[in-house]
Design a protein around this motif. Structure first.
Motif, short mmCIF file in Angstrom:
data_model
loop_
_atom_site.label_atom_id
_atom_site.label_comp_id
_atom_site.label_asym_id
_atom_site.label_seq_id
_atom_site.Cartn_x
_atom_site.Cartn_y
_atom_site.Cartn_z
N VAL A 91 -9.25 6.31 -6.77
CA VAL A 91 -8.07 5.78 -7.46
C VAL A 91 -6.92 5.58 -6.48
N GLY A 92 -6.75 6.51 -5.54
CA GLY A 92 -5.69 6.37 -4.54
C GLY A 92 -5.91 5.19 -3.61
N SER A 93 -7.17 4.83 -3.35
CA SER A 93 -7.44 3.67 -2.49
C SER A 93 -7.33 2.36 -3.24
N ILE A 94 -7.58 2.38 -4.56
CA ILE A 94 -7.48 1.15 -5.35
C ILE A 94 -6.04 0.86 -5.74
N LEU A 95 -5.28 1.93 -6.02
CA LEU A 95 -3.87 1.79 -6.43
C LEU A 95 -2.99 2.52 -5.42
N PRO A 96 -2.78 1.94 -4.26
CA PRO A 96 -1.92 2.61 -3.27
C PRO A 96 -0.46 2.60 -3.70
N TRP A 97 0.21 3.70 -3.41
CA TRP A 97 1.62 3.83 -3.75
C TRP A 97 2.44 3.69 -2.48
#
Length: 300
Positions: A91-97
């Motif tokens: 999830v962190g790689s698909i939706l970077p903040w």
């Protein structure tokens, strides 16, 4: 009132084991030496305190001893990850903040190979299967067309994906190690951390490749742009802190190289496995016939 004398008699037993054998229902109480038991408790407590303090020191310092890379225990630690951690990293790689470093937020000095390995394997089969389905849809309805699955796409996709996921991190790790020796203020990453970042950054391409089945060039290029922006931002935000203190010319060159290689992978996969330039067999057969008719007309 009469006084009654109470006579107490004490009997010594020679063997406690013989007494318990003769009296099966008797209850025995063992009284240890208080000084000895106190020393044992202190020794045991000291041992536990030392073990706890050692574990706390290793965990807080982040310098827990690791096994050599040629041992099985070393690679066992790289697959010691649960599904919750893998899900958060995907999830962190698909939706970077913006402003969040993927290595510092999600890896925390504990990279894994379980997620990158299966992400690359899933992407390989997704490319091969989607490419065959796309070729079938592009040629469906043509006369004399017989669908034959192209298994070479699996080999080609595996070579491209795994080469990218291992060789590019190896080159980047070597360069960062070399620059870190010259400039000590640079942030250093281990080779496994770089491999882990690259592996998870490819997860966004799996749904994008599935969308490439639809025979629409506009949709395909839009999905490529979206996937490139998301996965490329993960790489840039992760590796920029490691090179921003270097010379501006070198920093820009490294970031540009990382982005260009990422673009080449996406565009290359789309061009090789999802090409829509199909030859029209009717036109190919009609051209020689037309030329023959023209020459015969001139002869007459």
């Amino acid at each position: 009132m009469a006084n009654t004398d109470i006579h107490l008699q004490f009997q010594e037993f020679e063997d406690g084991q013989g007494f318990t054998e003769n009296n099966q229902g008797a209850t025995t109480v063992t009284i240890d030496d208080p000084f000895k038991s106190r020393k044992q408790r202190k020794a045991t407590g000291t041992a536990f305190e030392e073990e706890d303090s050692d574990d706390k020191t290793e965990l807080l310092s982040g310098q827990k001893k690791s096994a050599p890379f040629w041992t099985f225990e070393y690679y066992q630690t790289l697959f010691d990850v649960d599904s919750h951690q893998v899900k958060n990293r995907i999830v962190g790689s698909i939706l970077p903040w913006p402003g969040k470093n993927f290595a510092e937020v999600y890896l925390r000095s504990k990279p894994d190979l379980y997620g990158p390995f299966w992400i690359c394997a899933t992407l390989i089969f997704a490319i091969a299967i989607s490419g065959n389905i796309s070729s079938f849809l592009a040629n469906y309805g043509q006369p004399k067309y017989k669908y034959v699955p192209d298994f070479r796409k699996v080999t080609m996709a595996a070579t491209a994906i795994y080469s990218y996921a291992w060789l590019v991190p190896l080159a980047l790790w070597g360069f960062l190690t070399w620059r870190n020796r010259k400039i000590t203020s640079l942030v250093s990453y281990s080779f496994m951390q770089i491999v882990c970042v690259y592996g998870y950054s490819l997860s966004i391409y799996i749904p994008a490749v599935i969308l490439w089945i639809i025979p629409s060039e506009g949709l395909r290029w839009c999905s490529i742009v979206v996937a490139l922006c998301l996965s490329g931002s993960v790489l840039v935000m992760t590796f920029w802190p490691a090179i921003r203190d270097d010379k501006p010319r070198i920093s820009i060159a490294i970031i540009s190289t990382i982005v260009m290689l990422h673009v080449l992978l996406a565009v290359g996969c789309k061009t090789c496995f999802f090409s829509t330039y199909e030859m029209d067999s009717s036109k190919v057969h009609n051209e020689p016939l037309t030329a023959t008719n023209t020459s015969s007309t001139k002869a007459n």
